[in-house]
Motif scaffolding. Structure first.
Motif, PDB file in Angstrom:
ATOM      1  N   HIS A 129       1.171   7.278   7.864  1.00 28.23           N
ATOM      2  CA  HIS A 129       2.301   6.905   8.854  1.00 28.23           C
ATOM      3  C   HIS A 129       2.511   5.380   9.044  1.00 28.23           C
ATOM      4  O   HIS A 129       3.602   4.747   9.337  1.00 28.23           O
ATOM      5  CB  HIS A 129       2.625   7.640   9.765  1.00 28.23           C
TER       6      HIS A 129
ATOM      7  N   PRO B 277       0.392   5.343   0.098  1.00 22.51           N
ATOM      8  CA  PRO B 277      -0.842   6.510   0.224  1.00 22.51           C
ATOM      9  C   PRO B 277      -0.418   7.589  -0.637  1.00 22.51           C
ATOM     10  O   PRO B 277       0.736   7.690  -1.071  1.00 22.51           O
ATOM     11  CB  PRO B 277      -0.411   6.705   1.606  1.00 22.51           C
TER      12      PRO B 277
ATOM     13  N   VAL C  46       2.031  16.663   5.302  1.00 26.45           N
ATOM     14  CA  VAL C  46       2.565  15.478   5.013  1.00 26.45           C
ATOM     15  C   VAL C  46       3.136  15.324   3.802  1.00 26.45           C
ATOM     16  O   VAL C  46       4.270  15.100   3.502  1.00 26.45           O
ATOM     17  CB  VAL C  46       1.781  14.292   5.455  1.00 26.45           C
TER      18      VAL C  46
ATOM     19  N   TYR D 246       3.964   1.110   6.337  1.00 26.85           N
ATOM     20  CA  TYR D 246       4.836   0.195   7.038  1.00 26.85           C
ATOM     21  C   TYR D 246       4.371  -1.191   7.285  1.00 26.85           C
ATOM     22  O   TYR D 246       4.872  -1.974   8.158  1.00 26.85           O
ATOM     23  CB  TYR D 246       5.374   0.886   8.153  1.00 26.85           C
TER      24      TYR D 246
ATOM     25  N   HIS E  68       8.602  15.507  14.177  1.00 25.69           N
ATOM     26  CA  HIS E  68       7.867  14.844  13.253  1.00 25.69           C
ATOM     27  C   HIS E  68       6.870  14.190  14.102  1.00 25.69           C
ATOM     28  O   HIS E  68       6.981  13.842  15.329  1.00 25.69           O
ATOM     29  CB  HIS E  68       8.872  13.920  12.903  1.00 25.69           C
ATOM     30  N   PRO E  69       5.793  13.670  13.235  1.00 23.93           N
ATOM     31  CA  PRO E  69       5.326  14.240  12.016  1.00 23.93           C
ATOM     32  C   PRO E  69       5.250  15.720  11.932  1.00 23.93           C
ATOM     33  O   PRO E  69       5.128  16.371  12.989  1.00 23.93           O
ATOM     34  CB  PRO E  69       4.149  13.281  11.737  1.00 23.93           C
ATOM     35  N   PRO E  70       5.342  16.127  10.518  1.00 25.72           N
ATOM     36  CA  PRO E  70       5.152  17.509  10.362  1.00 25.72           C
ATOM     37  C   PRO E  70       3.670  18.175  10.972  1.00 25.72           C
ATOM     38  O   PRO E  70       2.724  17.580  11.104  1.00 25.72           O
ATOM     39  CB  PRO E  70       5.088  17.698   8.914  1.00 25.72           C
ATOM     40  N   ARG E  71       4.031  19.315  11.754  1.00 26.35           N
ATOM     41  CA  ARG E  71       3.088  20.227  12.426  1.00 26.35           C
ATOM     42  C   ARG E  71       3.144  21.562  11.920  1.00 26.35           C
ATOM     43  O   ARG E  71       4.119  22.136  11.480  1.00 26.35           O
ATOM     44  CB  ARG E  71       3.349  20.008  13.827  1.00 26.35           C
TER      45      ARG E  71
ATOM     46  N   LEU F 196      10.326   7.987  14.165  1.00 30.65           N
ATOM     47  CA  LEU F 196       9.301   7.717  12.991  1.00 30.65           C
ATOM     48  C   LEU F 196       9.373   6.341  12.752  1.00 30.65           C
ATOM     49  O   LEU F 196      10.311   5.541  13.481  1.00 30.65           O
ATOM     50  CB  LEU F 196       9.758   8.675  11.745  1.00 30.65           C
ATOM     51  N   LEU F 197       8.641   5.728  12.090  1.00 34.84           N
ATOM     52  CA  LEU F 197       8.544   4.244  11.638  1.00 34.84           C
ATOM     53  C   LEU F 197       9.324   4.018  10.646  1.00 34.84           C
ATOM     54  O   LEU F 197       9.767   4.911   9.692  1.00 34.84           O
ATOM     55  CB  LEU F 197       7.143   3.680  11.304  1.00 34.84           C
TER      56      LEU F 197
ATOM     57  N   TRP G 214       2.674  -7.097   2.439  1.00 35.28           N
ATOM     58  CA  TRP G 214       3.397  -7.245   3.492  1.00 35.28           C
ATOM     59  C   TRP G 214       3.393  -8.764   3.967  1.00 35.28           C
ATOM     60  O   TRP G 214       4.343  -9.516   4.583  1.00 35.28           O
ATOM     61  CB  TRP G 214       2.990  -6.446   4.510  1.00 35.28           C
TER      62      TRP G 214
ATOM     63  N   ARG H  32      -3.374   6.114   7.868  1.00 32.23           N
ATOM     64  CA  ARG H  32      -3.351   6.138   6.414  1.00 32.23           C
ATOM     65  C   ARG H  32      -1.892   6.594   5.954  1.00 32.23           C
ATOM     66  O   ARG H  32      -1.214   6.034   5.018  1.00 32.23           O
ATOM     67  CB  ARG H  32      -4.404   6.916   5.932  1.00 32.23           C
TER      68      ARG H  32
ATOM     69  N   TYR I 274       1.054  -1.240  -0.046  1.00 31.65           N
ATOM     70  CA  TYR I 274       0.027  -0.005  -0.087  1.00 31.65           C
ATOM     71  C   TYR I 274       1.005   1.195  -0.025  1.00 31.65           C
ATOM     72  O   TYR I 274       1.759   1.479   0.628  1.00 31.65           O
ATOM     73  CB  TYR I 274      -0.872  -0.002   1.240  1.00 31.65           C
TER      74      TYR I 274
ATOM     75  N   PHE J 277       5.233  10.076  -2.204  1.00 34.89           N
ATOM     76  CA  PHE J 277       5.641   9.148  -1.078  1.00 34.89           C
ATOM     77  C   PHE J 277       7.112   8.620  -1.064  1.00 34.89           C
ATOM     78  O   PHE J 277       7.592   8.029  -2.023  1.00 34.89           O
ATOM     79  CB  PHE J 277       4.741   8.365  -1.288  1.00 34.89           C
ATOM     80  N   VAL J 278       7.638   8.868  -0.003  1.00 33.55           N
ATOM     81  CA  VAL J 278       9.128   7.982   0.258  1.00 33.55           C
ATOM     82  C   VAL J 278       8.788   7.268   1.334  1.00 33.55           C
ATOM     83  O   VAL J 278       8.113   7.459   2.489  1.00 33.55           O
ATOM     84  CB  VAL J 278      10.325   8.788   0.595  1.00 33.55           C
ATOM     85  N   LEU J 279       9.485   5.866   1.500  1.00 37.31           N
ATOM     86  CA  LEU J 279       9.301   5.026   2.484  1.00 37.31           C
ATOM     87  C   LEU J 279      10.682   5.066   3.173  1.00 37.31           C
ATOM     88  O   LEU J 279      11.653   5.398   2.435  1.00 37.31           O
ATOM     89  CB  LEU J 279       9.117   3.571   1.857  1.00 37.31           C
ATOM     90  N   VAL J 280      10.676   4.968   4.432  1.00 42.24           N
ATOM     91  CA  VAL J 280      11.902   5.099   5.334  1.00 42.24           C
ATOM     92  C   VAL J 280      12.412   3.759   5.555  1.00 42.24           C
ATOM     93  O   VAL J 280      11.532   2.843   5.951  1.00 42.24           O
ATOM     94  CB  VAL J 280      11.637   5.768   6.698  1.00 42.24           C
TER      95      VAL J 280
ATOM     96  N   ALA K 167       4.478   7.444  17.950  1.00 40.17           N
ATOM     97  CA  ALA K 167       6.053   7.158  18.212  1.00 40.17           C
ATOM     98  C   ALA K 167       6.631   8.531  18.992  1.00 40.17           C
ATOM     99  O   ALA K 167       7.649   8.339  19.393  1.00 40.17           O
ATOM    100  CB  ALA K 167       6.661   7.435  16.532  1.00 40.17           C
ATOM    101  N   ASN K 168       6.023   9.688  18.843  1.00 35.14           N
ATOM    102  CA  ASN K 168       6.929  10.676  19.572  1.00 35.14           C
ATOM    103  C   ASN K 168       6.090  11.188  20.906  1.00 35.14           C
ATOM    104  O   ASN K 168       6.734  12.279  21.242  1.00 35.14           O
ATOM    105  CB  ASN K 168       6.684  12.068  18.396  1.00 35.14           C
TER     106      ASN K 168
END
Lengths: 148, 392
Positions: free
Chosen positions: B142, A6, A12, B146, A38-41, A96-97, A77, B140, A4, A124-127, B260-261
């Motif tokens: 974050h 997003p 974000v 994963y 993080h996440p962006p605020r 972050l995850l 997955w 959705r 998946y 979208f980037v996956l870390v 997480a934070n």
């Protein structure tokens, strides 16, 4: 099988675009007080500034916790089950995850990590994170993709 | 603050459908059946209801009013805290009543928790969905990318940390799963009545998301529940002994919208709600006779027991051992079987059971139960607490 992906929006999306443009993991940083977050605020929780940038981080971090999933609703997955998902604390502070190629049995809380990014779309980037080799600081580890 | 709020309202009606896996009924029928049963149980008519708190999703207060025949809704509100919603709704209902905004408030919950993903071939289709509330965006954006899509996976992020921090043994939560299953054998509506769980069954079950094995996870069900709240004065004129809402609270971790934070991954909403609720009710943890603890997952029960003050951090495994939480023990827990073995109605079934315990009409009755504590938990760690007591 693919997983998946997003289609993020708002700040974000700005974060993903910053990572894609830099080809590195970037994290939001307050212009007012310099704190990473993080996440962006929208506003800095420390100084309330709404001025922020996305800046590259060193890519070093450690395992704060992790999930080991034996079942997944995502067929992509599920094909890898059991798989670990890491909760990474970056050296800059934010967490972050991250996905990992490391087998679940080889992961320990506190383990040093090197983080990199993979663009899965234009938005979208996956870390990814895997143990830093030889317990060196992550910033010293051999470069793989992105920050590592 | 609030001296004319706490202890001035009561639960006077309860309703619940069967708990099933695969219903022939539409989710709206489940919700409305439970609602009408609760109103009838209170000895009231739909026209007496003028406050409605609908489920998080599926049906609006306006629809519920129209289908039940409630002519004049003076107050409604939606509470979006995932599984903490129904128990938190009690404080909202009490505020509306104490503040004079409404007289009799209907709190509803119901869903097709099993059938949404696995509809029967002949089931009537529905586009109605739960309102995921604040966690929707986080999952959705974050977590799901994963591979973390289910609640078991999200919570395993901090349950792993819990196990690692305190050296929690692998079988620490077995007693919770088995107590709930034992209690379900006594409950006429429990999904798992007739299906006992042995320690060998528990140990042999596969992992879902470590440390959660199959029997650490609650049973997805199709079901609905409802309660009616009114003023204590009116309650004393109604059919059943009043069950007094002595105090309650909600709490949220910081930040609440992602895991997480958080400065301390193990500090949940209930850590903030619990002291507020005990102070408002004027009771302490050891005054409680019955514990109805939100049990989406066994390990989440352990964390909540510690947050409530029943054990030191890391000490809950000892608290749940040796029959302490079984019927006949000092702190009988989830006497209806809980989400783990009665069925998953977002914890409003815990409120229904606590009400029955204090009326003295529960299937697995705790002798002389005078005080019951209910918790709600959900939405990535939000918490709610309600302390209920027999009218004296």
């Amino acid at each position: 099988m693919s997983t998946y992906v997003p289609t993020p929006e708002w700040i974000v999306l700005d974060w993903h675009h910053a990572c894609i443009a830099a080809e590195l993991l970037c994290i939001q940083r307050c212009v007012g007080c310099g704190r990473w977050r993080h996440p962006p605020r929208r506003f800095c929780p420390a100084c309330q500034s709404d001025q922020a940038t996305f800046e590259p981080v060193t890519g070093g971090g450690s395992v704060l916790s992790f999930a080991v999933s034996h079942r997944s609703l995502d067929p992509g997955w599920q094909a890898h089950a059991p798989y670990a998902t890491l909760l990474v604390e970056l050296d800059e502070g934010p967490r972050l995850l991250a996905a990992t190629t490391t087998p679940p049995g080889e992961i320990r809380i506190g383990q040093r990590l090197a983080v990199r990014t993979e663009a899965l779309s234009e938005h979208f980037v996956l870390v990814w994170a895997d143990p830093a080799s030889h317990d060196e600081p992550a910033s010293m580890a051999p470069r793989a993709r992105g920050n590592a | 603050m609030g001296t004319d709020l706490w202890g001035t309202t009561a639960i006077v009606g309860v309703g619940e459908t069967d708990y099933v896996r695969g219903s022939d009924r539409h989710v709206c029928d489940l919700i409305l059946d439970a609602a009408m049963e609760a109103i009838t149980d209170a000895g009231l008519k739909p026209a007496d209801i003028n406050g409605i708190i609908p489920p998080p999703g599926y049906m609006s207060a306006e629809e519920i009013a129209a289908h039940l025949g409630v002519p004049d809704v003076a107050y409604h509100v939606s509470v979006l805290m995932g599984g903490a919603s129904p128990t938190a709704s009690l404080q909202t209902a009490a505020m509306a009543i104490a503040g004079g905004l409404a007289d009799n408030v209907l709190v509803c919950m119901g869903w097709n928790g099993y059938s949404a993903l696995r509809p029967k071939p002949d089931a009537r289709p529905t586009k109605r969905v739960m309102n995921l509330g604040p966690m929707g965006e986080t999952v959705r954006n974050h977590y799901a990318p994963y591979g973390l899509m289910s609640a078991a996976q999200h919570y395993s992020l901090y349950l792993r940390r819990y196990v690692d921090t305190f050296g929690i043994p692998e079988d620490a939560a077995a007693a919770v799963a088995i107590a709930c299953r034992n209690h379900a054998q006594l409950n006429s509506k429990a999904l798992m009545r007739g299906t006992p769980l042995s320690r060998a069954d528990y140990d042999a079950a596969p992992f879902i998301a470590e440390p959660l094995r199959k029997f650490d996870c609650c049973v997805e069900t199709d079901c609905a529940t409802a309660v009616v709240v009114t003023s204590l004065g009116r309650a004393r004129d109604l059919v059943h002994p009043a069950v007094v809402y002595l105090g309650g609270a909600e709490g949220h971790p910081e930040p609440a919208d992602e895991i997480a934070n958080r400065a301390n991954l193990l500090e949940l909403g209930i850590h903030r709600a619990a002291p507020r609720a005990f102070a408002r009710a004027g009771v302490s943890p050891h005054d409680i006779d019955v514990l109805e603890i939100y049990d989406c997952f066994t390990y989440v029960v352990l964390l909540q027991l510690e947050a409530l003050g029943y054990a030191e951090p890391g000490g809950a495994p000892a608290f749940v051992a040796d029959g302490n939480i079984e019927l006949g023990g000092r702190f009988p827990l989830n006497t209806h079987g809980g989400l783990l073995s009665q069925g998953h109605c977002w914890g409003l079934n815990h409120v229904v059971e606590a009400t029955r315990q204090l009326r003295g009409t529960a299937d697995a009755q705790v002798t002389d139960a005078e005080l019951a504590l209910v918790t709600g938990y959900g939405d990535l760690g939000d918490g709610s607490v309600a302390i209920l007591g027999r009218d004296r």
